[in-house]
Design a protein around this motif. Structure first.
Motif, mmCIF file in Angstrom:
data_model
loop_
_atom_site.group_PDB
_atom_site.id
_atom_site.type_symbol
_atom_site.label_atom_id
_atom_site.label_comp_id
_atom_site.label_asym_id
_atom_site.label_seq_id
_atom_site.Cartn_x
_atom_site.Cartn_y
_atom_site.Cartn_z
ATOM 1 N N ALA A 95 52.592 -33.626 88.849
ATOM 2 C CA ALA A 95 51.118 -33.625 88.601
ATOM 3 C C ALA A 95 50.212 -33.155 89.794
ATOM 4 O O ALA A 95 50.699 -32.621 90.821
ATOM 5 N N MET A 96 48.968 -32.945 89.397
ATOM 6 C CA MET A 96 47.993 -32.233 90.452
ATOM 7 C C MET A 96 46.863 -32.952 90.660
ATOM 8 O O MET A 96 46.510 -33.075 91.847
ATOM 9 N N GLY A 97 46.227 -33.648 89.682
ATOM 10 C CA GLY A 97 44.833 -34.247 89.891
ATOM 11 C C GLY A 97 44.843 -35.565 89.824
ATOM 12 O O GLY A 97 45.496 -36.131 89.257
ATOM 13 N N GLN A 131 51.586 -32.929 93.720
ATOM 14 C CA GLN A 131 52.356 -34.110 93.865
ATOM 15 C C GLN A 131 53.436 -33.989 94.951
ATOM 16 O O GLN A 131 53.648 -34.951 95.729
ATOM 17 N N ASP A 132 54.185 -32.906 94.980
ATOM 18 C CA ASP A 132 55.203 -32.743 96.168
ATOM 19 C C ASP A 132 54.593 -32.519 97.671
ATOM 20 O O ASP A 132 55.110 -32.674 98.663
ATOM 21 N N LYS A 133 53.157 -32.382 97.575
ATOM 22 C CA LYS A 133 52.327 -32.481 98.981
ATOM 23 C C LYS A 133 51.907 -34.006 99.278
ATOM 24 O O LYS A 133 51.804 -34.431 100.480
ATOM 25 N N LEU A 140 52.245 -40.284 101.224
ATOM 26 C CA LEU A 140 52.454 -41.596 101.017
ATOM 27 C C LEU A 140 53.690 -42.263 101.507
ATOM 28 O O LEU A 140 53.700 -43.319 102.253
ATOM 29 N N ARG A 141 54.910 -41.421 101.544
ATOM 30 C CA ARG A 141 56.035 -42.052 102.346
ATOM 31 C C ARG A 141 55.961 -42.105 103.534
ATOM 32 O O ARG A 141 56.318 -43.276 104.255
ATOM 33 N N ALA A 142 55.339 -41.285 104.424
ATOM 34 C CA ALA A 142 55.081 -41.461 106.121
ATOM 35 C C ALA A 142 53.988 -42.689 106.031
ATOM 36 O O ALA A 142 54.301 -43.448 106.933
#
Length: 511
Positions: free
Chosen positions: A44-46, A113-115, A120-122
Motif C-alpha cells: 500500500a502507498m496512499g 506501507q513499510d515506512k 504505528l508499531r512504535a
C-alpha cells in the motif's frame, strides 16, 4: 495459560492500527503476528484524509509526512516512463481529480506501507501495547465465556494458550480464522493473478517533476503499470501471471523506463485481483477486519488498506465501552451492521469504475459512480448506535448534502481565530460529545455525565460557517457525536425526558 481482554491476530497495517486505537481508548491487549517485521514489498502507498484524521485523534499525525494540499494524483498512459503522455485517466469520470481541502484538517499521506508500519508499531508500544512478533496462531476456539487461542513461537517452537474476551482477526485475505469460522464471502470473486517487480532507481524520480505518479505502459506486446513510492523505489506490475527470471525482469524494467538507467531489483510480488466481502464481520467473540473482512484491489480512492483502518477505528471504541462496563454487549453487533454495508459499497464502487469494470464478470451489475468526496467523507453508518439513519437515505453523499445527518462523519470546521490549529474533529475521538448553543442541553449532558461543548464559548464557529448551518439544527437544538466522530443523534427542540432517554439508550446501547 494467560488471559487478555483483546487478542489481535495479524500485525500489518490494520492490526497495528487496531493496537494503537485500543490503547487510545485504554484497552489492554496482545497483538501477535507470525512475521517479525514489515514485508520487503511495501504494497500500500496512499492513505486518505480520514485515515490521517484517526491518527490525528491519537496524537501521531505529525509523525506521518502528509501530502502537499495542492498536489493531485495523476495517472497517464505512455509508451515508456520518459515518453510523451498519450492520455490521462480521470480518477473518477466526471469528478475533480482532487478532493476539497476544506473538508478535512488533514491532507492524506503518500507514504509506503513499510515506512508507515514502524511508526504505528512504535506509537502503539509507547502507548502501552503488548506485541509478540514471530508468533503464529495454531488454533482458535470460542464459547460463551471466552475465546481460546493456541499460539506457537516460530523461533523456538514453544506453544502457549491464550484466552481472550474478544479477538480481532487481521490475518489477511486468506484468513485462517475466517475460514475456521465457516464464514462465506460474496462478490465478483477471483478475476486474475498478477505479478510485479520492485526495484530501486533514484534517477527515474526525475520524471515526477512532470506531475504524474502512475504510468500505464502501452507497447506492442507489452502492457504494464508503473508507479513510484516516492523514495527511489518503483514497482512494475505486469499484465499477466508469467514467471520471469532475473534477466527477463531486468529487460522488462528497461523496456518500461525507455532509458538505460542504473537500477537494482529488490524483490518480486504476486497478488490476486479479486473482490470478496465476508458475509459476516462478527462471529461470537471474533471480529473480522481489513482484508480478512473485505478483499479489494488497490484503487485511487484508497478502498483497500484505508477501509481496514476505518474498520478498527469503528470497532475499538465499542470494545472499550463494553470492556469498561459502559455499554451492553449488543453494541458490538453494530460493527457488522455498519462496516459490512460500507465494505459492500466499496466493492460495488470499485468494480463499477472503468479500470476494474473491464475485468468484472458479466453477472456484475455496475452502479452509478459516487463523488470522491462522498466516498471519502460521506458514507452512512446505519445501526442501532445511530438514530435517524433510515433505509430511505443513500449509502453515501457529500458532506454538504448531509449537513450533520446522523450516521455520517461530523463535519470539519476550523475554529474562529484558531488559525488552522483546532478543528471540530479535535473535539471527538475518545467519548460521546454533545454540542449545543443552548445551555439547557449542556446542563442535561452534565447530568448524564456526557462530555459537552457549549457552542460560542467552548468552541467558536466562524461567522461564515455557523453551527446551526453546519449541523443543520435550530439554535435551540443539539447534536450528539460518538467517540469515532460519527453523529449519533440530533434534535431541533429543547431538552426533555424523551431526549434524555434517547441519549441514555444510545450511550448504553440498549434497544
Amino acid at each position: 495459560m494467560r488471559h487478555v481482554p483483546v487478542l489481535i491476530v495479524g500485525g500489518s497495517l490494520v492490526g497495528l492500527s487496531a493496537s494503537l486505537f485500543l490503547r487510545h481508548h485504554g484497552v489492554p491487549h496482545l497483538l501477535i503476528d507470525k512475521h517479525r517485521g514489515s514485508a520487503s514489498h511495501p504494497r500500500a502507498m496512499g492513505f486518505t484524509e480520514t485515515t490521517l484524521e484517526h491518527y490525528r485523534a491519537c496524537g501521531i499525525a505529525d509523525r506521518i509526512p502528509q501530502a502537499d494540499p495542492g498536489a493531485r494524483l495523476r495517472r497517464v498512459t505512455v509508451a515508456t516512463l520518459f515518453g510523451d503522455w498519450i492520455a490521462e485517466t480521470e480518477w473518477t469520470p466526471g469528478e475533480p481529480a482532487q478532493r476539497s481541502a476544506a473538508l478535512s484538517p488533514c491532507t492524506g499521506a503518500a507514504i509506503a506501507q513499510d515506512k508507515l508500519e514502524p511508526i504505528l508499531r512504535a506509537a502503539a508500544l509507547e502507548a502501552g501495547a503488548e506485541m509478540n512478533l514471530g508468533v503464529e496462531l495454531i488454533s482458535l476456539i470460542q464459547d460463551d465465556a471466552r475465546a481460546t487461542a493456541t499460539v506457537r513461537n516460530r523461533n523456538d517452537g514453544a506453544e502457549e494458550i491464550i484466552t481472550a474476551d474478544w479477538v480481532i482477526a487481521c490475518d489477511g485475505a486468506n484468513s485462517t480464522i475466517r475460514d475456521g469460522l465457516g464464514i462465506s464471502r460474496s462478490g465478483v470473486g477471483h478475476l486474475r493473478t498478477l505479478r510485479s517487480v520492485l526495484f530501486h532507481c533514484p534517477d527515474a524520480d526525475a520524471v515526477l517533476d512532470r506531475g504524474a505518479q502512475q504510468f500505464e505502459i502501452k507497447q506492442a506486446g507489452f502492457n504494464a503499470f508503473l508507479t513510484t513510492y516516492g523514495d527511489g523505489r518503483w514497482v512494475l506490475m505486469f499484465d499477466d501471471d508469467q514467471e520471469r527470471d532475473t534477466d527477463e525482469l531486468k529487460e522488462a524494467v528497461l523496456r518500461a523506463l525507455g532509458r538505460e538507467l542504473p537500477f537494482e531489483i529488490i524483490t518480486t510480488g504476486r497478488w490476486e485481483l479479486a473482490g470478496r466481502i465476508a458475509d459476516r464481520y462478527r462471529e461470537g467473540r471474533v471480529f473480522l477486519a481489513g482484508d480478512a473482512a473485505h478483499q479489494l484491489p488497490p484503487t485511487r480512492g484508497g478502498f483497500g488498506a484505508n477501509t481496514g483502518i476505518d474498520d478498527v477505528w469503528n470497532l475499538s471504541w465499542k470494545l472499550a465501552a463494553v470492556l469498561q462496563g459502559m455499554a451492553a454487549d449488543r453494541l458490538l453487533d453494530t460493527y457488522h451492521a455498519e462496516r459490512h454495508a460500507i465494505g459492500w459499497l466499496r466493492h460495488q464502487q470499485t468494480f463499477s469504475r472503468p479500470d476494474y469494470a473491464k475485468w468484472a464478470p458479466a453477472t456484475f451489475k455496475p452502479e452509478p459512480l459516487l463523488a470522491n468526496d462522498a466516498m471519502e467523507f460521506g458514507q452512512l453508518n446505519r445501526s442501532m448506535a445511530v438514530v435517524g439513519a433510515g433505509p430511505e437515505l443513500p449509502a453515501a453523499a457529500t458532506p454538504k448534502e448531509w449537513a450533520g445527518q446522523p450516521g455520517t462523519r461530523a463535519p470539519h470546521v476550523w475554529e474562529q481565530g484558531a488559525s488552522g490549529t483546532r478543528s471540530t474533529l479535535d473535539l471527538f475521538g475518545k467519548a460521546y460529545v454533545l454540542l449545543s448553543a443552548n445551555r439547557a442541553w449542556i446542563e442535561l449532558a452534565q447530568r448524564l455525565q456526557v462530555v459537552s461543548v457549549l457552542v460560542g464559548q467552548d468552541f467558536v464557529f466562524p461567522d461564515e460557517q455557523p453551527f446551526a448551518a453546519v449541523f443543520d439544527i435550530k439554535d435551540a437544538g443539539a447534536t450528539l457525536v460518538r467517540p469515532d466522530g460519527v453523529i449519533a443523534w440530533r434534535s431541533d427542540a429543547q431538552p426533555d425526558a424523551v431526549a434524555q432517554d434517547a441519549i441514555d439508550q444510545l450511550i448504553a446501547a440498549r434497544a
